[in-house]
Design a protein around this motif. Structure first.
Motif, PDB file in Angstrom:
ATOM      1  N   LYS A 124      22.320  44.017  50.815  1.00  0.00           N
ATOM      2  CA  LYS A 124      22.947  44.159  49.502  1.00  0.00           C
ATOM      3  C   LYS A 124      23.518  42.810  49.093  1.00  0.00           C
ATOM      4  O   LYS A 124      23.884  42.001  49.940  1.00  0.00           O
ATOM      5  N   ASP A 125      23.599  42.563  47.808  1.00  0.00           N
ATOM      6  CA  ASP A 125      24.182  41.330  47.295  1.00  0.00           C
ATOM      7  C   ASP A 125      25.695  41.492  47.295  1.00  0.00           C
ATOM      8  O   ASP A 125      26.274  42.144  46.405  1.00  0.00           O
ATOM      9  N   ILE A 126      26.363  40.916  48.269  1.00  0.00           N
ATOM     10  CA  ILE A 126      27.799  41.100  48.476  1.00  0.00           C
ATOM     11  C   ILE A 126      28.596  40.448  47.359  1.00  0.00           C
ATOM     12  O   ILE A 126      29.625  40.974  46.929  1.00  0.00           O
ATOM     13  N   GLN A 127      28.123  39.312  46.847  1.00  0.00           N
ATOM     14  CA  GLN A 127      28.846  38.644  45.768  1.00  0.00           C
ATOM     15  C   GLN A 127      28.897  39.509  44.517  1.00  0.00           C
ATOM     16  O   GLN A 127      29.909  39.572  43.820  1.00  0.00           O
ATOM     17  N   LEU A 128      27.829  40.196  44.242  1.00  0.00           N
ATOM     18  CA  LEU A 128      27.815  41.066  43.076  1.00  0.00           C
ATOM     19  C   LEU A 128      28.669  42.316  43.306  1.00  0.00           C
ATOM     20  O   LEU A 128      29.356  42.787  42.393  1.00  0.00           O
ATOM     21  N   ASP A 130      31.340  42.561  45.210  1.00  0.00           N
ATOM     22  CA  ASP A 130      32.768  42.202  45.216  1.00  0.00           C
ATOM     23  C   ASP A 130      33.198  41.484  43.939  1.00  0.00           C
ATOM     24  O   ASP A 130      34.348  41.081  43.826  1.00  0.00           O
ATOM     25  N   ASP A 131      32.309  41.287  43.023  1.00  0.00           N
ATOM     26  CA  ASP A 131      32.574  40.593  41.762  1.00  0.00           C
ATOM     27  C   ASP A 131      33.147  39.199  41.983  1.00  0.00           C
ATOM     28  O   ASP A 131      34.118  38.778  41.368  1.00  0.00           O
ATOM     29  N   VAL A 132      32.495  38.413  42.877  1.00  0.00           N
ATOM     30  CA  VAL A 132      32.895  37.044  43.159  1.00  0.00           C
ATOM     31  C   VAL A 132      31.806  36.130  42.611  1.00  0.00           C
ATOM     32  O   VAL A 132      30.667  36.167  43.053  1.00  0.00           O
ATOM     33  N   PHE A 133      32.186  35.320  41.617  1.00  0.00           N
ATOM     34  CA  PHE A 133      31.218  34.447  40.976  1.00  0.00           C
ATOM     35  C   PHE A 133      31.732  33.009  40.993  1.00  0.00           C
ATOM     36  O   PHE A 133      32.933  32.764  40.870  1.00  0.00           O
ATOM     37  N   LEU A 134      30.825  32.073  41.093  1.00  0.00           N
ATOM     38  CA  LEU A 134      31.204  30.663  41.037  1.00  0.00           C
ATOM     39  C   LEU A 134      31.169  30.215  39.586  1.00  0.00           C
ATOM     40  O   LEU A 134      30.207  30.465  38.871  1.00  0.00           O
TER      41      LEU A 134
END
Length: 135
Positions: A124-128, A130-134
């Motif tokens: 799974k795309d963990i950044q998506l 957890d809503d963590v974006f650069l």
């Protein structure tokens, strides 16, 4: 353009040296005023004239046949001019070439311990999630 011009000049100089140092010979054989044979670099073939049945053919052949030889001698004393180095110059060139060639040592084979490491599969795309974006 400069490289092409350099190659053309070098080729022309090499051909000129070849022409100057080669000996050239053209031999023509005439029989009764007609051209019988032309030969380059070798002797021309004689015509086979048998006018008389017996041994007097030599005198008749000399009277009716003629040879023409065009020969150009090539130079045989062509020498390179770079052979007049004294002992100090020879020693300097030897030492310089030895040190220059030893500058380039082969690279050692490096051992990579993580070469065969398999990275984990991303399910799974963990950044998506957890809503963590650069930004």
């Amino acid at each position: 353009m400069k490289k092409v011009l350099h190659k053309i000049i070098a080729t022309n100089m090499a051909l000129l040296l070849l022409v100057i140092t080669t000996s050239w010979k053209v031999e023509k054989h005439y029989c009764m005023g007609y051209l019988i044979d032309v030969a380059f670099f070798v002797s021309a073939d004689d015509c086979e004239v048998n006018l008389l049945p017996e041994g007097d053919n030599d005198t008749v052949e000399k009277a009716c046949c003629a040879d023409e030889v065009i020969a150009v001698e090539g130079q045989s004393d062509v020498r390179p001019s770079g052979n007049d180095l004294n002992l100090d110059q020879q020693l300097f060139l030897t030492v310089y070439s030895y040190t220059y060639l030893n500058l380039f040592e082969p690279l050692e084979v490096q051992n990579f311990p993580h070469k065969y490491y398999l990275s984990p599969k991303i399910v799974k795309d963990i950044q998506l999630l957890d809503d963590v974006f650069l930004i």
